[in-house]
Design a protein around this motif. Structure first.
Motif, PDB file in Angstrom:
ATOM      1  N   ILE A  27       0.822  -1.219   0.000  1.00  0.00           N
ATOM      2  CA  ILE A  27       0.000   0.000   0.000  1.00  0.00           C
ATOM      3  C   ILE A  27       0.856   1.269   0.000  1.00  0.00           C
ATOM      4  O   ILE A  27       0.551   2.212  -0.736  1.00  0.00           O
ATOM      5  N   PRO A  28       1.949   1.355   0.788  1.00  0.00           N
ATOM      6  CA  PRO A  28       2.776   2.559   0.713  1.00  0.00           C
ATOM      7  C   PRO A  28       3.308   2.825  -0.699  1.00  0.00           C
ATOM      8  O   PRO A  28       3.289   3.966  -1.175  1.00  0.00           O
ATOM      9  N   ALA A  29       3.764   1.778  -1.401  1.00  0.00           N
ATOM     10  CA  ALA A  29       4.257   1.964  -2.773  1.00  0.00           C
ATOM     11  C   ALA A  29       3.123   2.410  -3.688  1.00  0.00           C
ATOM     12  O   ALA A  29       3.324   3.268  -4.562  1.00  0.00           O
ATOM     13  N   PHE A  30       1.927   1.856  -3.491  1.00  0.00           N
ATOM     14  CA  PHE A  30       0.766   2.233  -4.299  1.00  0.00           C
ATOM     15  C   PHE A  30       0.443   3.716  -4.110  1.00  0.00           C
ATOM     16  O   PHE A  30       0.245   4.451  -5.084  1.00  0.00           O
TER      17      PHE A  30
ATOM     18  N   TYR B 226       2.371   3.365   6.183  1.00  0.00           N
ATOM     19  CA  TYR B 226       3.697   2.924   6.597  1.00  0.00           C
ATOM     20  C   TYR B 226       3.574   1.605   7.357  1.00  0.00           C
ATOM     21  O   TYR B 226       2.479   1.213   7.783  1.00  0.00           O
ATOM     22  N   TYR B 227       4.720   0.930   7.475  1.00  0.00           N
ATOM     23  CA  TYR B 227       4.760  -0.326   8.211  1.00  0.00           C
ATOM     24  C   TYR B 227       5.112  -0.047   9.670  1.00  0.00           C
ATOM     25  O   TYR B 227       6.011   0.729   9.970  1.00  0.00           O
ATOM     26  N   ARG B 228       4.375  -0.679  10.572  1.00  0.00           N
ATOM     27  CA  ARG B 228       4.679  -0.590  11.999  1.00  0.00           C
ATOM     28  C   ARG B 228       4.447  -1.971  12.604  1.00  0.00           C
ATOM     29  O   ARG B 228       3.363  -2.523  12.466  1.00  0.00           O
ATOM     30  N   SER B 229       5.466  -2.500  13.232  1.00  0.00           N
ATOM     31  CA  SER B 229       5.411  -3.825  13.863  1.00  0.00           C
ATOM     32  C   SER B 229       4.922  -4.892  12.889  1.00  0.00           C
ATOM     33  O   SER B 229       4.110  -5.755  13.228  1.00  0.00           O
ATOM     34  N   GLY B 230       5.365  -4.803  11.647  1.00  0.00           N
ATOM     35  CA  GLY B 230       5.032  -5.819  10.660  1.00  0.00           C
ATOM     36  C   GLY B 230       3.676  -5.672   9.996  1.00  0.00           C
ATOM     37  O   GLY B 230       3.296  -6.516   9.192  1.00  0.00           O
TER      38      GLY B 230
END
Length: 198
Positions: free
Chosen positions: A21-24, A39-43
């Motif tokens: 989703i961030p890349a999208f 962003y990613y948080r804790s996987g």
């Protein structure tokens, strides 16, 4: 005789499993969209939407296109101020998927809601127990719109000669896009069937 007084369109590309989703959203920035944060948080992916609850938006001369993210279904959705803008959102999503080399989503859904003022020529009465009741509105289906490929149409009374027509086209990306491009024919046919007294 019928009069359409409102309409809305919503298209979903449903992956059902995690996509980047961030890349999208970053790709949408390059296509002229204002985006929220992802962003990613804790996987796991965290999405902070824009005010209004959508993940991205782009303002065109004719109106606005909104992009939605549903991480529960791993789905990307789009809606616009009208049909043409919604389909422009579909084209933008498709372009972003292609440029990111995302696989085609295994499922898509196109939801249409139409408010209309009409006379129901299909109305009839039935007796349930000792009570006479009106049958007002109808449901039509083809295929398996809830889990496979197909179309679902429901026209429901809301009072005062007003009805809501709700249409779902569900299935593979190509199936849904094909029928989304022809949704005007489906809407007109459903309304004609509902209001045709012949």
């Amino acid at each position: 005789m019928s009069l359409v007084y409102s309409s809305s369109y919503l298209f979903w590309a449903i992956y059902g499993s995690e996509v980047d989703i961030p890349a999208f959203l970053n790709k949408l920035v390059g296509l002229g969209y204002e985006v929220g944060k992802a962003y990613y948080r804790s996987g796991s992916i965290q999405v902070e939407p824009l005010p209004g609850g959508y993940a991205a938006r782009r303002v065109y001369e004719e109106g606005e296109v909104k992009i939605y993210i549903d991480t529960a279904r791993w789905a990307v959705g789009t809606s616009g101020d009208n049909y043409q803008l919604t389909m422009r959102g579909v084209a933008d999503i498709s372009r972003a998927f292609i440029e990111l080399s995302f696989p085609e989503p295994p499922r898509a859904e196109f939801h249409t809601s139409i408010g209309l003022k009409a006379e129901n020529c299909r109305r009839q009465t039935v007796k349930i127990g000792d009570v006479e009741m009106a049958v007002d509105g109808y449901i039509l289906t083809t295929g398996q719109p809830q889990g496979g490929e197909g179309i679902y149409i429901a026209i429901t009374p809301t009072g005062g000669g007003r009805y809501i027509a709700y249409i779902i086209v569900g299935g593979s990306w190509s199936y849904v896009v094909t029928y989304a491009k022809r949704i005007g024919d489906i809407i007109n046919g459903a309304i004609h069937f509902f209001t045709s007294c012949n």
